[in-house]
Design an enzyme around this catalytic site. Structure first.
Site, mmCIF file in Angstrom:
data_model
loop_
_atom_site.group_PDB
_atom_site.id
_atom_site.type_symbol
_atom_site.label_atom_id
_atom_site.label_comp_id
_atom_site.label_asym_id
_atom_site.label_seq_id
_atom_site.Cartn_x
_atom_site.Cartn_y
_atom_site.Cartn_z
ATOM 1 N N SER A 19 -5.125 4.505 -0.215
ATOM 2 C CA SER A 19 -3.776 4.775 0.286
ATOM 3 C C SER A 19 -3.122 3.498 0.808
ATOM 4 O O SER A 19 -3.784 2.470 0.994
ATOM 5 C CB SER A 19 -3.816 5.818 1.411
ATOM 6 O OG SER A 19 -4.553 5.322 2.521
ATOM 7 N N VAL A 61 -14.410 -0.303 -10.462
ATOM 8 C CA VAL A 61 -15.469 0.563 -9.941
ATOM 9 C C VAL A 61 -15.021 1.088 -8.581
ATOM 10 O O VAL A 61 -14.547 0.310 -7.743
ATOM 11 C CB VAL A 61 -16.805 -0.195 -9.792
ATOM 12 C CG1 VAL A 61 -17.843 0.682 -9.084
ATOM 13 C CG2 VAL A 61 -17.324 -0.639 -11.145
ATOM 14 N N SER A 148 -1.896 -7.315 11.921
ATOM 15 C CA SER A 148 -0.694 -6.541 12.226
ATOM 16 C C SER A 148 0.193 -7.370 13.142
ATOM 17 O O SER A 148 -0.296 -8.288 13.819
ATOM 18 C CB SER A 148 -1.076 -5.228 12.928
ATOM 19 O OG SER A 148 0.046 -4.638 13.563
ATOM 20 N N TYR A 161 -5.911 -1.048 19.389
ATOM 21 C CA TYR A 161 -5.472 -1.474 18.060
ATOM 22 C C TYR A 161 -5.083 -2.955 18.068
ATOM 23 O O TYR A 161 -5.498 -3.727 17.192
ATOM 24 C CB TYR A 161 -4.286 -0.617 17.622
ATOM 25 C CG TYR A 161 -3.784 -0.912 16.230
ATOM 26 C CD1 TYR A 161 -4.488 -0.471 15.108
ATOM 27 C CD2 TYR A 161 -2.598 -1.623 16.021
ATOM 28 C CE1 TYR A 161 -4.030 -0.735 13.818
ATOM 29 C CE2 TYR A 161 -2.138 -1.891 14.738
ATOM 30 C CZ TYR A 161 -2.852 -1.440 13.650
ATOM 31 O OH TYR A 161 -2.399 -1.708 12.384
ATOM 32 N N SER A 164 -8.120 -5.212 18.258
ATOM 33 C CA SER A 164 -8.853 -5.269 16.991
ATOM 34 C C SER A 164 -8.142 -6.150 15.973
ATOM 35 O O SER A 164 -8.784 -6.867 15.192
ATOM 36 C CB SER A 164 -9.037 -3.855 16.422
ATOM 37 O OG SER A 164 -7.810 -3.312 15.953
#
Length: 257
Positions: A19, A61, A148, A161, A164
């Site tokens: 996604s 794969v 981010s 968040y 990280s």
């Protein structure tokens, strides 16, 4: 036809490939001629993408795996390398989970879960990729981490968040120096808000005006996964052969204000 962005002959690992940014990155890599190992815990979404990509002349794969439970990636990478018939030349860690929790309610377990997927898995994969079983070619190789804007600037209720993602910035710069003599480049992309499944899950926690406020924070408006995937493809290609230890803010102007 001359194309410095060509990925023909390269074999690239993409996490979070079912996604969002990971999915679009896989599609762009495929269009540019690259072979792929796709990793995600969403088996159905992963296989759906793999079927599409296998229509090309490249090899793909897909392995459905919960990255948070993997003790070692060594056997997985070795097994798929034999199936693909080529050494890995690129790694993109797109897999990540959000965390919108104020400090007062953030538990140790919640913090550790976010750090595991967003940061620890990135380090573990980089370690295996840069080892003999992941990288043993004469080609220049490339690792791309996805951080981010929250790894660059602050935001309330995002401490887990943001921590990280900020850790990936330091990881990028340190590994860029450590792995340079092995012909491995390490770079990082820090996206702003893009229209994706993750963004929709966060938006659903707030009122209808939240998405409008987020858009106003970006001079160029919301981004798309394709906007980020193009930068990732550049960093995987030979067009960026003199680029390492860099952080690219692809954020529609968010951090320029």
């Amino acid at each position: 036809m001359y194309n410095p962005m060509s990925l023909t002959g390269k074999t690239i690992i993409v996490t979070g490939a079912a996604s969002g940014i990971g999915k679009e990155t896989a599609r762009i890599i495929n269009k540019l001629g690259g072979n792929l190992l796709l990793l995600d815990r969403d088996a159905e979404g992963l296989e759906s993408l793999a079927i599409q990509l296998r229509e090309s002349n490249t090899k793909t794969v897909a392995r459905a795996v919960d990255l948070s439970t993997v003790v070692s990636f060594k056997s997985l990478l070795k097994e798929v390398k034999q199936e693909l018939g080529s050494e890995y030349t690129g790694l993109v860690h797109c897999a990540g989970i959000p965390s919108v929790l104020p400090l007062r309610v953030l538990s140790d377990q919640q913090y550790e879960t976010v750090m595991k997927i967003n940061t620890q898995v990135a380090l573990d994969l980089a370690k295996e990729f840069s080892g003999r079983q992941g990288h043993d070619t004469g080609q220049q190789c490339s690792i791309v981490f996805i951080s981010s804007v929250y790894g660059v600037v602050g935001s309330a209720a995002n401490v887990a968040y943001a921590t990280s993602k900020a850790a990936l910035l330091g990881m990028t710069k340190s590994l860029a120096i450590e792995l340079a003599d092995r012909n491995i480049r390490v770079n990082c992309v820090a996206p702003g808000f893009v229209k994706s499944e993750m963004a929709e899950s966060v938006n659903s926690m707030f009122d209808e005006s939240y998405a409008d406020r987020i858009e106003q924070m970006h001079p160029l408006g919301w981004g798309t996964p394709t906007d980020i995937a193009y930068t990732i493809a550049f960093l995987l290609s030979d067009a960026s052969k003199w680029t390492t230890g860099a952080v690219f803010n692809i954020d529609g102007g968010y951090t320029a204000q």
